[in-house]
Structure formats: C-alpha cells, structure tokens
Design a protein around this motif. Structure first.
Motif, PDB file in Angstrom:
ATOM      1  N   LEU A  32      39.181  35.151  35.972  1.00 57.00           N
ATOM      2  CA  LEU A  32      38.203  34.649  36.743  1.00 57.00           C
ATOM      3  C   LEU A  32      36.874  35.713  37.918  1.00 57.00           C
ATOM      4  O   LEU A  32      38.552  36.509  38.698  1.00 57.00           O
ATOM      5  N   ASP A  33      36.728  36.089  38.041  1.00 52.69           N
ATOM      6  CA  ASP A  33      36.204  36.875  39.625  1.00 52.69           C
ATOM      7  C   ASP A  33      36.190  36.238  40.909  1.00 52.69           C
ATOM      8  O   ASP A  33      36.268  35.362  40.920  1.00 52.69           O
ATOM      9  N   TRP A  79      31.905  26.014  40.084  1.00 50.39           N
ATOM     10  CA  TRP A  79      31.446  27.637  40.246  1.00 50.39           C
ATOM     11  C   TRP A  79      32.884  27.829  39.351  1.00 50.39           C
ATOM     12  O   TRP A  79      33.016  28.777  38.570  1.00 50.39           O
ATOM     13  N   GLN A  80      33.545  27.311  39.627  1.00 50.23           N
ATOM     14  CA  GLN A  80      34.969  28.576  38.633  1.00 50.23           C
ATOM     15  C   GLN A  80      35.970  26.913  38.666  1.00 50.23           C
ATOM     16  O   GLN A  80      36.112  26.232  39.321  1.00 50.23           O
ATOM     17  N   ILE A  81      36.881  27.117  37.480  1.00 49.08           N
ATOM     18  CA  ILE A  81      37.859  26.071  37.048  1.00 49.08           C
ATOM     19  C   ILE A  81      39.065  27.159  36.564  1.00 49.08           C
ATOM     20  O   ILE A  81      39.359  28.202  35.842  1.00 49.08           O
ATOM     21  N   ALA A 116      27.411  25.040  34.472  1.00 51.04           N
ATOM     22  CA  ALA A 116      28.994  25.550  34.866  1.00 51.04           C
ATOM     23  C   ALA A 116      28.079  27.537  34.023  1.00 51.04           C
ATOM     24  O   ALA A 116      26.984  27.125  33.013  1.00 51.04           O
ATOM     25  N   THR A 117      28.359  27.958  34.672  1.00 53.21           N
ATOM     26  CA  THR A 117      28.384  29.584  33.607  1.00 53.21           C
ATOM     27  C   THR A 117      29.577  29.879  33.309  1.00 53.21           C
ATOM     28  O   THR A 117      31.195  29.707  34.523  1.00 53.21           O
ATOM     29  N   PHE A 129      34.766  22.444  27.731  1.00 54.31           N
ATOM     30  CA  PHE A 129      33.588  22.322  28.210  1.00 54.31           C
ATOM     31  C   PHE A 129      33.701  21.500  27.484  1.00 54.31           C
ATOM     32  O   PHE A 129      32.431  20.236  26.889  1.00 54.31           O
ATOM     33  N   GLU A 160      26.897  36.596  31.853  1.00 55.52           N
ATOM     34  CA  GLU A 160      27.836  34.832  32.272  1.00 55.52           C
ATOM     35  C   GLU A 160      26.373  33.670  31.564  1.00 55.52           C
ATOM     36  O   GLU A 160      25.397  33.536  31.339  1.00 55.52           O
TER      37      GLU A 160
HETATM   38  C1  9YT Z   1      33.673  27.023  35.122  1.00 49.71           C
HETATM   39  C2  9YT Z   1      34.140  28.677  35.324  1.00 49.71           C
HETATM   40  O1  9YT Z   1      34.609  29.094  36.132  1.00 49.71           O
HETATM   41  N1  9YT Z   1      33.078  29.540  35.275  1.00 49.71           N
HETATM   42  C3  9YT Z   1      33.729  31.237  35.566  1.00 49.71           C
HETATM   43  C4  9YT Z   1      32.297  31.552  36.429  1.00 49.71           C
HETATM   44  C5  9YT Z   1      32.597  33.172  36.517  1.00 49.71           C
HETATM   45  N2  9YT Z   1      32.930  34.024  36.340  1.00 49.71           N
HETATM   46  C6  9YT Z   1      33.723  33.241  38.089  1.00 49.71           C
HETATM   47  O2  9YT Z   1      33.022  32.842  39.107  1.00 49.71           O
HETATM   48  O3  9YT Z   1      34.835  34.138  37.422  1.00 49.71           O
END
Ligand code: 9YT
Length: 170
Positions: A32-33, A79-81, A116-117, A129, A160
């Motif tokens: 993740l970012d 956003w993030q999981i 979500a992206t 998902f 994304e």
């Molecule tokens: C659903 C999820 O974890 N998306 C990640 C989006 C992006 N690459 C980030 O914020 O890390």
C-alpha cells in the motif's frame, strides 16, 4: 479450515491514538501507499465511523479506512485495506469489509455502492472485492481510475483501477 490455535479477532472503531500503530501496520503490509502518521491519526479520529480496526490479543492486525464521498454520501469509498503479513489467510480483510457493510446497513437510506481503487498487481484486493460481490449477490465493475501518468514521474506508481461494488440494500 479454521486453525484452533488462532486467537479471536476483535473488530472496533479506531481512536486518534491508534494512528501510529496503523501507520506501522500499513508499512508492514507492503503493498500500500504509506501515508503520513498524521493522516492515519486524522482518519482514526474524524472518520472513525467508517474505519475499522481488527485486533488479535490486543495487537492491531488489520485496518480498513473508508469515507462517504461528500458529493455521493450514500456510497462508501474504501481507501485502504491492510492485514498484517503474519495474520493473512484468516479472512480478516473480509471481516473488515463486512463490518463496514453492517455499520452502513444500520444507517438506512436505501441502495448504495462501495468503491475502491486497486493497482493491477494487487490481486489479493481484487479477489477480495470480487468475492464480496459474489457473496452479496451483487456486481463488481471495474474501470479506469487514476492512470499511472497522473502520479509524479519519480514515484513510478502503478495505475489505480476503480472498482464499484454494489448495489447493496440497507
Ligand atoms: C482498497 C485498497 O487498499 N486500495 C489501495 C489504494 C492505494 N494504492 C493506496 O492508498 O495504497
């Protein structure tokens, strides 16, 4: 099959003071970012209704951040999981998303969608998902989201792709 030795997973809303541990978890998750610790503190504070922490024996092992987009407040943008590498394969990511769905359902208001992206290389999130949509008997549509050339050149960030899952009925 559930392993007997696995400790129970508890889900809860975050507090601002969880921000630093969430930041550590995002770093450990790897794919993740990594945003600033301040960003996670704010999410845990101002968006606690739409964020979920998973704990195992008092340790934060999973986190999902989400918010209702201001222009489409019925929907939920995830956003993030993140799940700690040591805790993978236990269904924690699914538990986090289902908790979000449960909370959202309790707020009423009719049909809504989750967005979500996900980067093309993040097959785990994509599968997560898609399976969620199957379990709820709804759709998971994918389209272009943020192309890689919108990111700073030096970041060499993947594109994304935007996933839209739903409708869910409340
Ligand atoms: C659903 C999820 O974890 N998306 C990640 C989006 C992006 N690459 C980030 O914020 O890390």
């Amino acid at each position: 099959m559930k392993r007997e030795k696995d400790a129970a997973i508890a889900l809860r809303k975050p507090h601002a003071s969880d921000g630093a541990a969430v930041w550590e978890l995002i770093r450990a998750a790897g794919s993740l970012d990594v945003n600033s610790a301040y960003c996670y503190m704010m999410l845990c504070d101002y968006f606690r209704e739409t964020c979920v922490i998973a704990e195992s024996e008092g340790r934060i092992v999973g986190f999902v951040s989400a918010f209702r987009p201001p222009e489409r407040p019925d929907d939920l943008f995830v956003w993030q999981i993140a799940v700690h590498p040591s805790e993978r394969g236990k269904g924690i990511a699914t538990m986090l998303l289902e908790e979000l769905i449960r909370r959202r359902a309790g707020q009423g208001g009719g049909a809504w969608c989750m967005e979500a992206t996900v980067a093309p290389s993040n097959t785990a999130s994509r599968t997560l998902f898609r399976r969620l949509a199957e379990r709820y008997g709804t759709d998971c549509r994918e389209r272009s989201g943020y192309p890689s050339d919108w990111f700073p050149a030096q970041s060499s960030h993947e594109e994304e792709r935007l996933l839209r899952i739903g409708p869910f009925q409340t």
